[in-house]
Motif scaffolding. Structure first.
Motif, short mmCIF file in Angstrom:
data_model
loop_
_atom_site.label_atom_id
_atom_site.label_comp_id
_atom_site.label_asym_id
_atom_site.label_seq_id
_atom_site.Cartn_x
_atom_site.Cartn_y
_atom_site.Cartn_z
N SER A 18 7.03 0.10 -4.15
CA SER A 18 7.29 -1.33 -4.06
C SER A 18 6.50 -1.95 -2.90
CB SER A 18 8.79 -1.59 -3.87
OG SER A 18 9.05 -2.96 -3.69
N ASP A 19 6.55 -1.30 -1.75
CA ASP A 19 5.80 -1.80 -0.59
C ASP A 19 4.30 -1.84 -0.87
OD1 ASP A 19 8.25 -1.88 0.69
OD2 ASP A 19 7.50 -1.03 2.55
N SER A 57 14.25 -0.55 0.27
CA SER A 57 13.19 -0.92 1.21
C SER A 57 13.62 -2.09 2.09
CB SER A 57 11.92 -1.32 0.45
OG SER A 57 10.92 -1.78 1.33
N TYR A 115 3.69 -2.65 -6.29
CA TYR A 115 4.08 -2.45 -7.69
C TYR A 115 5.49 -3.01 -7.90
CZ TYR A 115 0.04 0.65 -8.05
OH TYR A 115 -1.23 1.16 -8.04
N ASP A 116 5.64 -3.93 -8.84
CA ASP A 116 6.88 -4.68 -9.00
C ASP A 116 7.90 -3.91 -9.84
OD1 ASP A 116 8.87 -6.54 -9.07
OD2 ASP A 116 7.72 -8.08 -10.14
N CYS A 145 8.18 -6.59 -1.83
CA CYS A 145 7.10 -5.99 -2.60
C CYS A 145 5.75 -6.40 -2.01
CB CYS A 145 7.20 -6.44 -4.06
SG CYS A 145 5.96 -5.73 -5.15
N TYR A 172 15.50 -4.77 -0.22
CA TYR A 172 14.90 -5.68 -1.20
C TYR A 172 14.99 -5.17 -2.63
CZ TYR A 172 13.06 -8.97 2.20
OH TYR A 172 12.95 -9.94 3.17
N LEU A 173 15.20 -3.88 -2.82
CA LEU A 173 15.33 -3.36 -4.18
C LEU A 173 16.76 -3.51 -4.70
CD1 LEU A 173 13.22 -0.06 -3.99
CD2 LEU A 173 12.50 -2.34 -4.72
#
Length: 220
Positions: free
Chosen positions: A118-119, A152, A122-123, A156, A170-171
């Protein structure tokens, strides 16, 4: 082995990575069928292409025909000069080893880290299947052998690599645009759910137990 950097600009650091990884893989022969996961390294200004070639060279030296351990390249967040920030870079490493030492190719794979990927941009919040489709196109889904399941602290594409407890980042947190549905999608996805999941959150034993119970309850 997070401290290894097979593509360091310092010769002794590269030598240490080679020596230690070779020793690790020899020792793992006593425990057949395991995975050996590592961060590919950081090229520290030499350029990604140079870093990738150094990683390929190291893998071709430390791996050996007939080994019983599968070596996994971890998807990286892309902080600094990390190699492995994209599926394309991971594919280049795998293809490089396959070209130079084809007998080693079937013992090389990937571990997908949810925080890192994600960081890296990649969404997986809104399009997990699309990300896995891209991985399959670039690397090959048959190369994916394990998942590091982490939340995270950053959005993203932040390229930060700071793990958070499940549901607090954030996830997994709705306030940040994610939510438990995101985690449920990950642990229930047909291309992931049969793989080993490893938790790497900033927690204590009781917290890990609670997170594991939560993730198991989400799996459908």
């Amino acid at each position: 082995p997070y401290t290894y950097n097979p593509c360091s600009a310092k010769e002794r650091a590269r030598e240490f990575a080679l020596e230690a990884m070779a020793e690790d893989l020899q020792r793992l022969e006593a425990l057949p069928g395991n995975y050996y996961n590592f961060h590919p390294g950081a090229h520290v200004g030499q350029g990604a292409d140079v870093g990738i070639q150094m990683i390929v060279d190291t893998l071709c030296q430390v791996m050996f025909e007939g080994q019983q351990t599968t070596v996994l390249l971890e998807t990286m967040a892309g902080k600094g000069t990390e190699v492995g920030r994209s599926f394309e870079e991971l594919a280049c490493i795998i293809e490089g080893v396959a070209a130079k030492c084809p007998e080693l190719s079937d013992k090389l794979g990937v571990c997908l880290d949810t925080c890192h990927v994600s960081d890296a941009g990649y969404d997986i919040i809104h399009d997990l299947d699309g990300v896995l489709d891209e991985f399959d196109r670039v690397v090959g889904i048959d190369r994916l052998h394990a998942v590091h399941i982490n939340d995270s602290k950053n959005p993203c594409g932040a390229h930060k690599d700071r793990h958070e407890c499940i549901g607090k980042g954030y996830l997994g947190n709705e306030e940040f645009g994610g939510g438990m549905q995101v985690m449920q999608n990950i642990v229930s996805n047909g291309r992931l759910c049969s793989l080993p999941f490893i938790l790497e959150t900033p927690n204590e034993l009781a917290g890990y137990a609670a997170e594991i119970r939560l993730l198991r309850s989400l799996q459908q």
